[in-house]
Scaffold this motif. Structure first.
Motif, PDB file in Angstrom:
ATOM      1  N   UNK A   1      25.982 -21.087  27.687  1.00 12.97           N
ATOM      2  CA  UNK A   1      25.729 -21.430  26.293  1.00 12.97           C
ATOM      3  C   UNK A   1      24.262 -21.804  26.077  1.00 12.97           C
ATOM      4  N   UNK A   2      23.513 -21.973  27.182  1.00 14.82           N
ATOM      5  CA  UNK A   2      22.103 -22.349  27.089  1.00 14.82           C
ATOM      6  C   UNK A   2      21.166 -21.160  27.248  1.00 14.82           C
ATOM      7  N   UNK A   3      21.643 -20.097  27.846  1.00  9.81           N
ATOM      8  CA  UNK A   3      20.815 -18.923  28.103  1.00  9.81           C
ATOM      9  C   UNK A   3      21.723 -17.705  28.192  1.00  9.81           C
ATOM     10  N   UNK A   4      21.234 -16.570  27.736  1.00  6.71           N
ATOM     11  CA  UNK A   4      22.011 -15.330  27.833  1.00  6.71           C
ATOM     12  C   UNK A   4      21.915 -14.781  29.249  1.00  6.71           C
ATOM     13  N   UNK A   5      23.003 -14.226  29.729  1.00  7.18           N
ATOM     14  CA  UNK A   5      23.018 -13.656  31.078  1.00  7.18           C
ATOM     15  C   UNK A   5      21.948 -12.581  31.229  1.00  7.18           C
ATOM     16  N   UNK A   6      21.664 -11.872  30.142  1.00  8.69           N
ATOM     17  CA  UNK A   6      20.661 -10.796  30.202  1.00  8.69           C
ATOM     18  C   UNK A   6      19.250 -11.313  30.465  1.00  8.69           C
ATOM     19  N   UNK A   7      19.022 -12.623  30.284  1.00  5.43           N
ATOM     20  CA  UNK A   7      17.700 -13.208  30.531  1.00  5.43           C
ATOM     21  C   UNK A   7      17.483 -13.560  31.996  1.00  5.43           C
ATOM     22  N   UNK A   8      18.523 -13.421  32.800  1.00  3.82           N
ATOM     23  CA  UNK A   8      18.448 -13.822  34.209  1.00  3.82           C
ATOM     24  C   UNK A   8      18.154 -12.610  35.077  1.00  3.82           C
ATOM     25  N   UNK A   9      17.314 -12.808  36.075  1.00  3.14           N
ATOM     26  CA  UNK A   9      16.925 -11.726  36.974  1.00  3.14           C
ATOM     27  C   UNK A   9      18.149 -11.082  37.619  1.00  3.14           C
TER      28      UNK A   9
ATOM     29  N   UNK B   1      22.443 -14.127  41.823  1.00  6.67           N
ATOM     30  CA  UNK B   1      23.906 -14.091  41.700  1.00  6.67           C
ATOM     31  C   UNK B   1      24.329 -14.951  40.515  1.00  6.67           C
ATOM     32  N   UNK B   2      25.123 -14.389  39.625  1.00  8.62           N
ATOM     33  CA  UNK B   2      25.572 -15.086  38.420  1.00  8.62           C
ATOM     34  C   UNK B   2      27.064 -15.372  38.533  1.00  8.62           C
ATOM     35  N   UNK B   3      27.427 -16.629  38.327  1.00  9.09           N
ATOM     36  CA  UNK B   3      28.835 -17.027  38.378  1.00  9.09           C
ATOM     37  C   UNK B   3      29.179 -17.726  37.068  1.00  9.09           C
TER      38      UNK B   3
END
Length: 216
Positions: free
Chosen positions: A60-68, A72-74
């Protein structure tokens, strides 16, 4: 538990950044096996040029698309637990037994109190040490030795009770005394010896240790 000034930052296996006050100084992260962060802390790490291994949260603080894409995204959408507690669960599930946490305090203080509750809930599963720009704090074991912090401030805070507390190597020692969050706490003492000791029989006891050298 043995806390030594020379290596206390690096005794933890992994490091976790959460969305409190981002510290002015952080240790060399190469000492840790993995870098975890919650979604709310990712932008602060990125601004420092630090890429975590794992990012978790409800995003809710950042969009997943903004992460490298290398991270690893959980996703942990459960709203019955904080992002900090959910990150602790992931670290425990990954098999680690100790974690250094940055960003546990500061900013919105209801988050800080909630973080203390999460620490308490999982203190028997993983050793948690939280660091800020003043020092560090943790739930003590029944016997804790503190070495190398002479002249620093030591606070004992029952959460909510600690029975038969003894402290040695401090300006105002205790001998088998009961502490309670309402009737008696043990804040703002001074370590007077190279080695200090704190012990208690029952309950939960938070230790806060000031580290003036940290910012020197």
């Amino acid at each position: 538990m043995h806390i030594h000034r020379d290596d206390y930052k690096f005794e933890s296996e992994v490091v976790l950044f959460i969305n409190g006050q981002f510290p002015q100084k952080i240790p060399q992260l190469t000492h840790f096996q993995k870098i975890y962060c919650t979604d709310g802390a990712y932008k602060s790490l990125k601004a420092k040029g630090i890429q975590p291994d794992v990012v978790s949260g409800d995003f809710d603080s950042i969009a997943i698309t903004e992460i490298s894409s290398e991270v690893k995204i959980i996703e942990t959408p459960d709203q019955n637990a904080t992002d900090f507690e959910k990150a602790l669960r992931l670290i425990i599930e990954d098999g680690f037994k100790s974690v250094s946490v940055f960003g546990c305090s500061g900013l919105e203080q209801d988050h800080f109190l909630g973080n203390l509750t999460s620490m308490l809930k999982h203190k028997n599963e993983i050793e948690i040490r939280c660091f800020d720009d003043f020092g560090f704090y943790f739930f003590a074991e029944n016997e804790t030795v503190i070495e190398g912090f002479k002249n620093e401030t030591l606070s004992l805070y029952p959460f909510p009770d600690a029975k038969q507390v003894t402290s040695e190597g401090v300006k105002y020692p205790l001998y088998k005394e009961d502490l309670n969050i309402i009737s008696r706490i043990g804040t703002r003492n001074t370590i007077t010896q190279k080695t200090a000791r704190v012990s208690f029989d029952e309950g939960n006891l938070l230790l806060f240790i000031q580290d003036q050298l940290k910012n020197s």
